[in-house]
Design an enzyme around this catalytic site. Sequence first.
Site, short mmCIF file in Angstrom:
data_model
loop_
_atom_site.label_atom_id
_atom_site.label_comp_id
_atom_site.label_asym_id
_atom_site.label_seq_id
_atom_site.Cartn_x
_atom_site.Cartn_y
_atom_site.Cartn_z
N PHE A 1 0.82 -1.22 0.00
CA PHE A 1 0.00 0.00 0.00
C PHE A 1 0.84 1.25 0.00
O PHE A 1 0.34 2.33 -0.21
CB PHE A 1 -0.83 0.01 1.28
CG PHE A 1 0.09 -0.06 2.47
CD1 PHE A 1 0.45 -1.29 2.97
CD2 PHE A 1 0.64 1.08 3.01
CE1 PHE A 1 1.36 -1.37 4.01
CE2 PHE A 1 1.55 0.99 4.03
CZ PHE A 1 1.90 -0.23 4.54
N LYS B 1 1.71 7.05 7.53
CA LYS B 1 1.52 6.03 6.53
C LYS B 1 0.99 6.68 5.27
O LYS B 1 -0.10 7.25 5.26
CB LYS B 1 0.50 5.05 7.07
CG LYS B 1 0.27 3.95 6.15
CD LYS B 1 -0.47 2.91 6.91
CE LYS B 1 -0.23 1.60 6.28
NZ LYS B 1 -0.90 0.56 6.99
N ASP C 1 -4.99 -10.95 10.36
CA ASP C 1 -3.54 -11.14 10.26
C ASP C 1 -2.91 -10.99 11.64
O ASP C 1 -2.03 -10.16 11.85
CB ASP C 1 -2.96 -10.16 9.25
CG ASP C 1 -1.61 -10.66 8.69
OD1 ASP C 1 -1.23 -11.80 9.00
OD2 ASP C 1 -0.96 -9.89 7.97
#
Length: 857
Positions: free
Chosen positions: A518, A535, A631
Amino acid sequence: MAILAVLFYVFILVPSALAAVGGAPAKSSSDSFTPPDNYLLDCGSSEQTTLDDKRVFLSDQSSREYLNYDGKDLQVSVDKADVPLPIYLSAKVFSSEATYTFRMSKAGWHWIRLHLFPISSNDANLQQSKFTVVSDSLVLLHEFSPGSGSEWVMKEYLVNVTNQQLSIKFTPVKDSIAFINGIEVVSAPDMLISDVGNTLVPVAQTSGLTQNSFQTLYRLNVGGPKVEPQSDTLGRTWEEDRQYLKPENAGKNVTVEPKVIQYPNGNSPLIAPPSVYASAMEMGDANTVGPNFNVTWSLDIDTSYSYLVRLHFADIVSKSLNDLYFNVYVGGKKAISGLDLSTVAGDLASAYYKDFIVNSSMGVNSPLKVQISPMAEAAGTKNALLNGIEVLKINNSVNSLDGEFGADGKSASGPSRGSVAAVGFAMMFGAFVGLGAMAVKWQKRPQDWQKSKSFSSWLLPLHAGDSSFMSSKNSSLGSRKSAFYSSTMGLGRYFSFAELQEASKNWDSNAIIGVGGFGNVYLGEIDNGTKVAIKRGNPQSEQGINEFQTEIQMLSKLRHRHLVSLIGYCDENSEMILVYEYMSNGPLRDHLYGKDLPFLPWKQRLEICIGAARGLHYLHTGSAQGIIHRDVKTTNILLDDNFVAKMADFGLSKDGSTVEGQAYVSTAVKGSFGYLDPEYFRKQQLTDKSDVYSFGVVLLEVLCARPAINPALPREQVNLAEWAIQWKRKDLLDKIMDPTLVGNINPESMKKFAEAAEKCLAEYGVDRPTMGDVLWNLEHALQLQEASLKGKSEEENNAAATAASPTTVTPGSTTDTSSDDRPGSSSAQSKNQAEVQVIDEHSGSAMFKQFAELNGR
Ligand SMILES: *[C@@H]1O[C@H](CO)[C@@H](O)[C@H](O)[C@H]1NC(C)=O
Ligand SMILES: *[C@@H]1O[C@H](CO)[C@@H](O)[C@H](O)[C@H]1NC(C)=O
Ligand SMILES: *[C@@H]1O[C@H](CO)[C@@H](O)[C@H](O)[C@H]1NC(C)=O
Ligand SMILES: *[C@@H]1O[C@H](CO)[C@@H](O)[C@H](O)[C@H]1NC(C)=O
Ligand SMILES: *[C@@H]1O[C@H](CO)[C@@H](O)[C@H](O)[C@H]1NC(C)=O
Ligand SMILES: *[C@@H]1O[C@H](CO)[C@@H](O)[C@H](O)[C@H]1NC(C)=O
Ligand SMILES: *[C@@H]1O[C@H](CO)[C@@H](O)[C@H](O)[C@H]1NC(C)=O
């Protein structure tokens, strides 16, 4: 005779009937209130200001006698702005500590209201200010920062004054400034808050309320219009409730003339004015929604605090007495069963209120739900109603109403303690996932882990909790009808692209701490030294800006101490950037093996596992519900300065297919080898039990300090889950566990832990426990470990005491008190007891009893 009877009727009955409707309570002395203390300051204003309600706010010149401030005198003002009161148009600015002190003529309840509007000015940038406000020893605001594009905000507190003075101290953080537009310190009537409230779990009465201070979070006139200060008996504002009502058509508003409202025994319009009781929500049309349902108001709260919830009722819908009975729930718990207003209020249209104390120990989550529903079994009319809601935040144990730190710097929750503390917006690394699976690799930056010890409070100014203004003038995300309550429902701080470019040193590749499909994660600094993880989405990401916004909105509903907090975002020029709190101690995995970091003792490992389990449990069952992480692994459990564990990187897959838009629900198997639920692999069907499986692997990793998959090992040892479970079945796990733990781990504690891991790893999801059950097992393992530590320290104590007894102990020596701080001492025990209650809800009272016995030993 007939005529006489008619006359009798006219002269005798009619007046008394009228009296019953409107006249009876009339005006008694308790209906109005003149505050003995009434300080109103229009800070920074050259003239005094008279409001519509006739209250006069003193000019800056006349306020000077209350102020002790040595710094440069700076006042700023604007002519015009979109503010509700003229007192917002000027402000006083402080570059160092400044204290207002007011003489109190009468002890008891006082309002403190702070009016804040970060005026744009050439002289000082108030939007960049950051400061703490403390009243005597009570923290009102902790490192409050309005942020760019902020609107006005009013913060209202209620404190029980016991001294002859009340002070309000403004302290800017280093190199920053503080400001204030208006201050009110006004007496409130004694009867406003009594000493006794009701708890929900267990249902009981609790006293000591008057020892606390409060902050108003919500004050809603249910079913009616906003009540302005000039229409309230005590100058309060009552907001409309519609935006909290879900679904909106579940309720139907009713109103009557305010003058018919009566205040029987002990109640008074000072509690809430007639206009509040004269409007209500009743059950919506039963034909469209079904006869049995709840009308629900959802209110966001910070679950690290306790709250006083006051509900107001007056039966303005029934035609006759004894016809209406209904249930009231607060935080999902039954608060009043079969409320019978005819009995408790004595009449129709009669005011009645009840106070409830709630906190997270009672299993109350955010958003706090207030619900009403008809009694299924009741004979009378199937209906229910509610007229008003107030939610007041109660100061925490270190006397703060903002964040977890007290005025003396003490923390409400020690390091890695379970009681929920900082509020933040949960993060989600999956926001940029697009379609591919991703792997975030944290690259270690040793010097930072070392240095971080000196930043012990870097996280604090950041939690986007209720001290920040949550607005960004031009973001398409915010709906900001009024900034008054926006702080509890905002979307985090808005960052400009330039700001983040600077923070990341123009996206310096040396600042990259994580990479993935990403985009990259950068370590940046904002506000002169606060570290954050930034991010930045890949411009080629397949995810559009609309999805980005939908996701932030969804993410911002997830708030938990054990989820990495989202601080803010930037969507300028179609950028997709999220700013998270920086987790200075990095991933859990690095502390288990491969990095030569200091060894984590068993107790700390348990606390980390418990934290991570709490985060997952919240995702599965908390406010947004049914979110599956997908995850779970030791690199996605990050540790902050204090080694508090927080889950990172959760995918936004809702249970089943409830998420709109296929983009989020990937059919491809996501997850990491070694952690993957075999059932999910077979059926491609995701449930929260897949997370439970992966968490089981995490537990084994924590115990054995080796990777989930290690291809370098002999075949039968490659997969940790398979290998360790074989040893567990033989009851020989101690042969393969982390050698550094041997001898430092209570065998019972380890056994409990290993059992939990084994259950998590059951072949079929249905056989696996819920995260709530896992949490309970881990808590139990921690209790066992602490009990054994306690035993040890007692032995040592005894040995020490025997050795020391011949020597005289110096009077005033601190040996007694310091022994109290040991782990496993009685104070630590009582903390544990409180934590046990948190999970009681999920485990049943039988298990709870077991715990109580354990504690009682
Ligand atoms: C305020 O606190 C004091 C002592 O803590 C108590 O005696 C008093 O009743 C309280 N005031 C009110 C109005 O409850
Ligand atoms: C219910 O609320 C709506 C919108 O606030 C208002 O227009 C309407 O008059 C209210 N109805 C009653 C019966 O009060
Ligand atoms: C109403 O809410 C309560 C608590 O959340 C719940 O226990 C109850 O089952 C609900 N009632 C209905 C009819 O949905
Ligand atoms: C929550 O309230 C209960 C009952 O009043 C109390 O025993 C408990 O200590 C409180 N917990 C917290 C975290 O304040
Ligand atoms: C609030 O602060 C007061 C004074 O420090 C303290 O006595 C009280 O226990 C605090 N309330 C809670 C719920 O911790
Ligand atoms: C804010 O948005 C409006 C309309 O969406 C736009 O015209 C204006 O230029 C924007 N202002 C800023 C400062 O970006
Ligand atoms: C940051 O530091 C610089 C230089 O030390 C100073 O000019 C600036 O005002 C500071 N900004 C904030 C937000 O503290």
